[in-house]
Design a protein around this motif. Sequence first.
Motif, PDB file in Angstrom:
ATOM      1  N   CYS A   2      -3.775  -7.375 -19.466  1.00  0.00           N
ATOM      2  CA  CYS A   2      -2.467  -6.702 -18.780  1.00  0.00           C
ATOM      3  C   CYS A   2      -1.768  -7.651 -17.477  1.00  0.00           C
ATOM      4  O   CYS A   2      -0.941  -7.355 -17.366  1.00  0.00           O
ATOM      5  CB  CYS A   2      -3.003  -5.415 -18.289  1.00  0.00           C
ATOM      6  N   TRP A   3      -2.660  -8.821 -17.371  1.00  0.00           N
ATOM      7  CA  TRP A   3      -2.161  -9.383 -16.258  1.00  0.00           C
ATOM      8  C   TRP A   3      -0.704 -10.039 -16.424  1.00  0.00           C
ATOM      9  O   TRP A   3      -0.098 -10.372 -17.369  1.00  0.00           O
ATOM     10  CB  TRP A   3      -3.038 -10.863 -16.084  1.00  0.00           C
ATOM     11  N   GLY A   4       0.323  -9.446 -15.378  1.00  0.00           N
ATOM     12  CA  GLY A   4       1.450 -10.181 -15.456  1.00  0.00           C
ATOM     13  C   GLY A   4       2.641  -8.725 -15.968  1.00  0.00           C
ATOM     14  O   GLY A   4       3.561  -8.497 -15.443  1.00  0.00           O
ATOM     15  N   SER A   5       2.212  -8.271 -16.955  1.00  0.00           N
ATOM     16  CA  SER A   5       2.697  -7.154 -17.741  1.00  0.00           C
ATOM     17  C   SER A   5       3.052  -5.918 -16.650  1.00  0.00           C
ATOM     18  O   SER A   5       4.176  -5.466 -16.841  1.00  0.00           O
ATOM     19  CB  SER A   5       2.073  -6.542 -19.055  1.00  0.00           C
ATOM     20  N   VAL A   6       2.062  -5.224 -16.252  1.00  0.00           N
ATOM     21  CA  VAL A   6       2.332  -4.426 -15.174  1.00  0.00           C
ATOM     22  C   VAL A   6       3.508  -4.766 -14.197  1.00  0.00           C
ATOM     23  O   VAL A   6       4.193  -4.007 -13.646  1.00  0.00           O
ATOM     24  CB  VAL A   6       1.102  -3.895 -14.860  1.00  0.00           C
ATOM     25  N   PHE A   7       3.471  -5.980 -13.707  1.00  0.00           N
ATOM     26  CA  PHE A   7       4.165  -6.442 -12.660  1.00  0.00           C
ATOM     27  C   PHE A   7       5.678  -6.614 -13.039  1.00  0.00           C
ATOM     28  O   PHE A   7       6.687  -5.969 -12.344  1.00  0.00           O
ATOM     29  CB  PHE A   7       3.794  -7.568 -11.960  1.00  0.00           C
ATOM     30  N   ALA A  12      11.202  -4.270 -13.406  1.00  0.00           N
ATOM     31  CA  ALA A  12      12.056  -3.793 -14.335  1.00  0.00           C
ATOM     32  C   ALA A  12      12.381  -2.265 -14.068  1.00  0.00           C
ATOM     33  O   ALA A  12      13.822  -2.186 -14.044  1.00  0.00           O
ATOM     34  CB  ALA A  12      11.612  -4.050 -15.747  1.00  0.00           C
ATOM     35  N   PHE A  13      11.396  -1.583 -14.069  1.00  0.00           N
ATOM     36  CA  PHE A  13      11.928  -0.024 -13.660  1.00  0.00           C
ATOM     37  C   PHE A  13      12.743   0.046 -12.450  1.00  0.00           C
ATOM     38  O   PHE A  13      13.631   0.690 -12.352  1.00  0.00           O
ATOM     39  CB  PHE A  13      10.538   0.547 -13.767  1.00  0.00           C
ATOM     40  N   VAL A  14      12.325  -0.723 -11.513  1.00  0.00           N
ATOM     41  CA  VAL A  14      12.980  -0.581 -10.257  1.00  0.00           C
ATOM     42  C   VAL A  14      14.238  -1.038 -10.412  1.00  0.00           C
ATOM     43  O   VAL A  14      15.290  -0.566  -9.723  1.00  0.00           O
ATOM     44  CB  VAL A  14      12.342  -1.353  -9.194  1.00  0.00           C
ATOM     45  N   GLU A  20      22.836   4.769 -10.613  1.00  0.00           N
ATOM     46  CA  GLU A  20      23.782   3.845 -10.581  1.00  0.00           C
ATOM     47  C   GLU A  20      23.327   2.522 -11.035  1.00  0.00           C
ATOM     48  O   GLU A  20      23.913   1.450 -10.624  1.00  0.00           O
ATOM     49  CB  GLU A  20      24.632   3.832  -9.038  1.00  0.00           C
ATOM     50  N   SER A  21      22.025   2.590 -11.490  1.00  0.00           N
ATOM     51  CA  SER A  21      21.556   0.974 -11.950  1.00  0.00           C
ATOM     52  C   SER A  21      21.837   0.667 -13.356  1.00  0.00           C
ATOM     53  O   SER A  21      22.937   1.455 -13.798  1.00  0.00           O
ATOM     54  CB  SER A  21      20.089   1.036 -11.769  1.00  0.00           C
ATOM     55  N   ALA A  22      21.710  -0.359 -13.789  1.00  0.00           N
ATOM     56  CA  ALA A  22      22.012  -0.911 -14.971  1.00  0.00           C
ATOM     57  C   ALA A  22      21.955  -0.031 -16.360  1.00  0.00           C
ATOM     58  O   ALA A  22      22.817   0.409 -16.917  1.00  0.00           O
ATOM     59  CB  ALA A  22      21.422  -2.377 -15.606  1.00  0.00           C
ATOM     60  N   ILE A  23      20.846   0.546 -16.340  1.00  0.00           N
ATOM     61  CA  ILE A  23      20.653   1.812 -17.569  1.00  0.00           C
ATOM     62  C   ILE A  23      21.435   3.037 -17.315  1.00  0.00           C
ATOM     63  O   ILE A  23      22.241   3.366 -18.091  1.00  0.00           O
ATOM     64  CB  ILE A  23      19.149   2.087 -17.631  1.00  0.00           C
TER      65      ILE A  23
END
Length: 149
Positions: A2-7, A12-14, A20-23
Amino acid sequence: FCWGSVFVNANAFVLLVPEESAIHRATPFTFKAMQDAFDIAFTGSIAYKPFPDRKACPAIEKLAEEGKFPYLTEGREHYEIAKKFVKHWLEAAGDEAKDQYAKDFYNAMRKASEGQEYTLPAYDSDSDCMLDLLTTIIFTVTGYHEIIG
């Protein structure tokens, strides 16, 4: 695994999900409607369910049997390749694959799946639960991710 994927996914979520964000701006939904859609997606999620255990409707299964639905047939084949790799890795890791760190990792993933349609089963060092979880993670971030984005 999982290293890096969670980060990456947390960042991406933030960036993508707040009001008012991209999505939000890319959809016709109010922010509340978008939140409701995410809630439905969470409770209906089978993200941790092993791909071969996911049931397709009979018409899709028939197409897969006839070699006319590569998403399913090749997806199952890719899953088995990943499973063989993970099984070898777990065997090579020996006792460390079942130590407290491994158990804590599994239980944290299980807790994250609570409230979803498919919840990971309770940890059992004598079962394939860790094998299935790690295989599903690898499958998801490789072949499945390529297909669905």
